[in-house]
Design a protein around this motif. Sequence first.
Motif, PDB file in Angstrom:
ATOM      1  N   VAL A 160      45.271  27.769  39.859  1.00 44.86           N
ATOM      2  CA  VAL A 160      46.561  28.241  39.350  1.00 44.86           C
ATOM      3  C   VAL A 160      46.482  29.721  38.993  1.00 44.86           C
ATOM      4  CG1 VAL A 160      48.173  28.081  37.409  1.00 44.86           C
ATOM      5  CG2 VAL A 160      47.361  25.994  38.529  1.00 44.86           C
ATOM      6  N   GLN A 161      45.439  30.091  38.254  1.00 40.55           N
ATOM      7  CA  GLN A 161      45.315  31.476  37.816  1.00 40.55           C
ATOM      8  C   GLN A 161      45.024  32.404  38.983  1.00 40.55           C
ATOM      9  OE1 GLN A 161      44.016  30.733  33.149  1.00 40.55           O
ATOM     10  NE2 GLN A 161      42.635  31.822  34.492  1.00 40.55           N
ATOM     11  N   GLY A 162      44.283  31.917  39.976  1.00 44.09           N
ATOM     12  CA  GLY A 162      44.013  32.729  41.160  1.00 44.09           C
ATOM     13  C   GLY A 162      45.270  33.025  41.949  1.00 44.09           C
ATOM     14  N   ASN A 163      46.079  31.988  42.178  1.00 43.05           N
ATOM     15  CA  ASN A 163      47.341  32.178  42.916  1.00 43.05           C
ATOM     16  C   ASN A 163      48.304  33.081  42.150  1.00 43.05           C
ATOM     17  OD1 ASN A 163      46.543  30.562  45.071  1.00 43.05           O
ATOM     18  ND2 ASN A 163      47.391  28.708  44.169  1.00 43.05           N
ATOM     19  N   ASN A 164      48.416  32.875  40.845  1.00 46.06           N
ATOM     20  CA  ASN A 164      49.328  33.688  40.053  1.00 46.06           C
ATOM     21  C   ASN A 164      48.830  35.127  39.906  1.00 46.06           C
ATOM     22  OD1 ASN A 164      51.119  31.599  39.734  1.00 46.06           O
ATOM     23  ND2 ASN A 164      50.379  31.005  37.730  1.00 46.06           N
ATOM     24  N   PHE A 165      47.516  35.305  39.933  1.00 44.87           N
ATOM     25  CA  PHE A 165      46.947  36.656  39.893  1.00 44.87           C
ATOM     26  C   PHE A 165      47.390  37.464  41.112  1.00 44.87           C
ATOM     27  CE2 PHE A 165      43.393  39.471  41.197  1.00 44.87           C
ATOM     28  CZ  PHE A 165      43.476  40.383  40.156  1.00 44.87           C
ATOM     29  N   GLU A 166      47.383  36.839  42.277  1.00 46.92           N
ATOM     30  CA  GLU A 166      47.826  37.519  43.498  1.00 46.92           C
ATOM     31  C   GLU A 166      49.299  37.926  43.389  1.00 46.92           C
ATOM     32  OE1 GLU A 166      46.948  34.507  46.336  1.00 46.92           O
ATOM     33  OE2 GLU A 166      44.797  34.566  45.903  1.00 46.92           O
ATOM     34  N   LEU A 167      50.124  37.026  42.860  1.00 49.14           N
ATOM     35  CA  LEU A 167      51.541  37.333  42.665  1.00 49.14           C
ATOM     36  C   LEU A 167      51.715  38.466  41.654  1.00 49.14           C
ATOM     37  CD1 LEU A 167      52.885  33.670  42.468  1.00 49.14           C
ATOM     38  CD2 LEU A 167      53.308  35.273  44.331  1.00 49.14           C
ATOM     39  N   TYR A 168      50.895  38.441  40.625  1.00 48.10           N
ATOM     40  CA  TYR A 168      50.993  39.442  39.562  1.00 48.10           C
ATOM     41  C   TYR A 168      50.618  40.835  40.080  1.00 48.10           C
ATOM     42  CZ  TYR A 168      51.044  40.835  34.629  1.00 48.10           C
ATOM     43  OH  TYR A 168      51.354  41.404  33.419  1.00 48.10           O
ATOM     44  N   ILE A 169      49.540  40.912  40.865  1.00 45.24           N
ATOM     45  CA  ILE A 169      49.128  42.194  41.445  1.00 45.24           C
ATOM     46  C   ILE A 169      50.221  42.727  42.373  1.00 45.24           C
ATOM     47  CG2 ILE A 169      47.490  43.328  43.012  1.00 45.24           C
ATOM     48  CD1 ILE A 169      46.320  42.897  40.269  1.00 45.24           C
ATOM     49  N   SER A 170      50.832  41.829  43.156  1.00 45.31           N
ATOM     50  CA  SER A 170      51.918  42.276  44.042  1.00 45.31           C
ATOM     51  C   SER A 170      53.104  42.803  43.227  1.00 45.31           C
ATOM     52  CB  SER A 170      52.347  41.150  44.989  1.00 45.31           C
ATOM     53  OG  SER A 170      52.982  40.100  44.310  1.00 45.31           O
ATOM     54  N   SER A 171      53.374  42.201  42.062  1.00 42.95           N
ATOM     55  CA  SER A 171      54.447  42.689  41.190  1.00 42.95           C
ATOM     56  C   SER A 171      54.120  44.065  40.620  1.00 42.95           C
ATOM     57  CB  SER A 171      54.689  41.704  40.043  1.00 42.95           C
ATOM     58  OG  SER A 171      55.172  40.475  40.518  1.00 42.95           O
ATOM     59  N   ILE A 172      52.862  44.275  40.261  1.00 43.05           N
ATOM     60  CA  ILE A 172      52.429  45.585  39.753  1.00 43.05           C
ATOM     61  C   ILE A 172      52.616  46.661  40.823  1.00 43.05           C
ATOM     62  CG2 ILE A 172      50.401  46.926  39.018  1.00 43.05           C
ATOM     63  CD1 ILE A 172      49.369  44.295  37.714  1.00 43.05           C
ATOM     64  N   LEU A 173      52.228  46.337  42.064  1.00 47.62           N
ATOM     65  CA  LEU A 173      52.316  47.310  43.158  1.00 47.62           C
ATOM     66  C   LEU A 173      53.763  47.613  43.534  1.00 47.62           C
ATOM     67  CD1 LEU A 173      49.351  46.011  45.318  1.00 47.62           C
ATOM     68  CD2 LEU A 173      49.503  48.238  44.196  1.00 47.62           C
ATOM     69  N   ALA A 174      54.651  46.648  43.369  1.00 52.04           N
ATOM     70  CA  ALA A 174      56.061  46.837  43.735  1.00 52.04           C
ATOM     71  C   ALA A 174      56.897  47.371  42.581  1.00 52.04           C
ATOM     72  CB  ALA A 174      56.644  45.512  44.225  1.00 52.04           C
ATOM     73  N   ASN A 175      56.286  47.590  41.416  1.00 52.51           N
ATOM     74  CA  ASN A 175      57.033  48.003  40.233  1.00 52.51           C
ATOM     75  C   ASN A 175      57.549  49.438  40.383  1.00 52.51           C
ATOM     76  OD1 ASN A 175      56.979  49.345  37.328  1.00 52.51           O
ATOM     77  ND2 ASN A 175      57.390  47.164  37.075  1.00 52.51           N
ATOM     78  N   GLY A 176      58.859  49.606  40.303  1.00 46.44           N
ATOM     79  CA  GLY A 176      59.477  50.909  40.511  1.00 46.44           C
ATOM     80  C   GLY A 176      59.083  51.953  39.479  1.00 46.44           C
ATOM     81  N   CYS A 254      41.954  39.072  47.359  1.00 43.74           N
ATOM     82  CA  CYS A 254      41.778  39.070  45.900  1.00 43.74           C
ATOM     83  C   CYS A 254      40.772  38.009  45.451  1.00 43.74           C
ATOM     84  CB  CYS A 254      43.099  38.793  45.207  1.00 43.74           C
ATOM     85  SG  CYS A 254      44.333  40.076  45.404  1.00 43.74           S
ATOM     86  N   LYS A 255      39.979  38.374  44.460  1.00 39.17           N
ATOM     87  CA  LYS A 255      39.115  37.420  43.779  1.00 39.17           C
ATOM     88  C   LYS A 255      39.252  37.638  42.280  1.00 39.17           C
ATOM     89  CE  LYS A 255      37.016  35.480  47.341  1.00 39.17           C
ATOM     90  NZ  LYS A 255      37.267  34.058  47.655  1.00 39.17           N
ATOM     91  N   LYS A 256      39.693  36.610  41.576  1.00 41.30           N
ATOM     92  CA  LYS A 256      39.742  36.668  40.106  1.00 41.30           C
ATOM     93  C   LYS A 256      38.656  35.747  39.581  1.00 41.30           C
ATOM     94  CE  LYS A 256      42.732  35.711  36.114  1.00 41.30           C
ATOM     95  NZ  LYS A 256      42.564  36.984  35.397  1.00 41.30           N
ATOM     96  N   THR A 257      37.575  36.317  39.085  1.00 39.56           N
ATOM     97  CA  THR A 257      36.450  35.498  38.652  1.00 39.56           C
ATOM     98  C   THR A 257      35.508  36.309  37.774  1.00 39.56           C
ATOM     99  OG1 THR A 257      34.587  34.131  39.399  1.00 39.56           O
ATOM    100  CG2 THR A 257      35.093  36.073  40.720  1.00 39.56           C
ATOM    101  N   SER A 258      34.858  35.632  36.852  1.00 44.89           N
ATOM    102  CA  SER A 258      33.777  36.251  36.080  1.00 44.89           C
ATOM    103  C   SER A 258      32.424  35.698  36.532  1.00 44.89           C
ATOM    104  CB  SER A 258      33.976  35.989  34.581  1.00 44.89           C
ATOM    105  OG  SER A 258      34.051  34.588  34.338  1.00 44.89           O
ATOM    106  N   ALA A 259      32.439  34.846  37.569  1.00 47.58           N
ATOM    107  CA  ALA A 259      31.203  34.245  38.092  1.00 47.58           C
ATOM    108  C   ALA A 259      30.375  35.282  38.839  1.00 47.58           C
ATOM    109  CB  ALA A 259      31.544  33.086  39.019  1.00 47.58           C
ATOM    110  N   LYS A 260      29.086  35.020  38.945  1.00 46.65           N
ATOM    111  CA  LYS A 260      28.201  35.929  39.680  1.00 46.65           C
ATOM    112  C   LYS A 260      28.307  35.722  41.178  1.00 46.65           C
ATOM    113  CE  LYS A 260      24.839  36.512  35.938  1.00 46.65           C
ATOM    114  NZ  LYS A 260      23.418  36.345  35.526  1.00 46.65           N
ATOM    115  N   SER A 261      28.667  34.505  41.602  1.00 48.53           N
ATOM    116  CA  SER A 261      28.847  34.243  43.031  1.00 48.53           C
ATOM    117  C   SER A 261      29.927  33.175  43.204  1.00 48.53           C
ATOM    118  CB  SER A 261      27.538  33.784  43.685  1.00 48.53           C
ATOM    119  OG  SER A 261      27.136  32.529  43.191  1.00 48.53           O
ATOM    120  N   VAL A 262      30.570  33.198  44.376  1.00 43.58           N
ATOM    121  CA  VAL A 262      31.638  32.239  44.669  1.00 43.58           C
ATOM    122  C   VAL A 262      31.559  31.819  46.135  1.00 43.58           C
ATOM    123  CG1 VAL A 262      33.236  33.146  42.942  1.00 43.58           C
ATOM    124  CG2 VAL A 262      33.277  34.076  45.255  1.00 43.58           C
TER     125      VAL A 262
END
Length: 394
Positions: A160-176, A254-262
């Motif tokens: 859930v957080q990974g998918n929403n992170f991608e949407l959030y970054i796209s909103s930041i980039l499109a912010n006027g 995009c990768k949203k993680t605090s893990a050392k490997s995925v």
Amino acid sequence: MSQFSNSDKQEHGKNAKKVLAEILLECKKYSYIKEIIKEYRCGYAEYDNAQFYCNFAIIFQDSTKWIVNITTSFRSDRVKGNQWDSYNIKKIDPAISKSVLVYPDDLSQNDKDAFIAHNLKIINKIHYSAIDEIVSQKELFELIENYANGQLAVGIKKDVQGNNFELYISSILANGENLKKWITADPKLVGMHYDVFEKILRCFALDKKTVAKISATADKSVIGTLQTSGSPKTDIIVTVLALNNEVKLFTISCKKTSAKSVSVHQYTADAFADVLDKSNENLRSLLRKFQEAGNLRDFGIDNAELLKNELRPHLKKLVRWVIGGYGGSVRDNRQFADYILISDENNIHIHTLEEYTEMLLRPENESHFGTPFQWTFASGRKGKDIQLKCKILR
């Protein structure tokens, strides 16, 4: 802020409140919160019933209620005002369990340090405080996200957080407002996570004198699936329109993680062989043997050395396929990812695919078979395909 006139300061504060509203609306879009109350006011019954004020009250899906304020500068009188309002609002409305004070992400480090130092005094109970936390814009989003998803199973929460992170970054980039601030350098503008926006555009190597508009999408229906029906490496497509009407596309994984490997890749042995060297039967045979064995021990030392030798000429091609999708069967070139964006608990990092490939191919990152990847199989998939895990570099 000292160089600002009073009217400039008012405009700066107004812009900050506007951006905070946008962040909260994003949280509502992801169903993290169910209601936003602007300009929240209350008072004691026997007195003015609108005496105490905060910028926003938010209500979560479980009816938990927080109040949220934003300020653009750390002044003791302003913080004391927030303290007084928070203390009384909480007393009047016991449903409010948290008061959060927010500062913009684009402040100078000295300004940030003042907020951080005061927050530490609150956390360590050096100061009594009706404000529970003082956080940046980025930290506010994560605070809301973590509370909203607190009851989810770990795997579901990550998805859930990974998918929403991608949407959030796209909103930041499109912010006027971000684009306007980047082009004009107007200090009165705040922007939505402007530091993230600026970092990504710097990596894109764009010339602000030539850019007219930026749009972005993380919509899976727009990005589409691969010809194999799998998911492409691209998570966000950024479209930049120049003043001369030239259009440039930038694709981000995009990768949203605090893990050392995925886990980063899962395909059949034959798919590996087809991408790396279709006519090399030795490589194909060894890949099939590893797929059947599923691990290094059962594959054997001799076979491991042989596979390492066969893979050596194809290391860069392997990394570009695993990380960026290059070499795979795509429906269009937008499904190849040319930029790698990684978010951990502290920061956001972005690299070009070429830069990230070179980073992974450094000797210190070598893992199985001379590659930067750990080779294994997903649960229940032994003998069916090969899974690769990758160290997360920042």
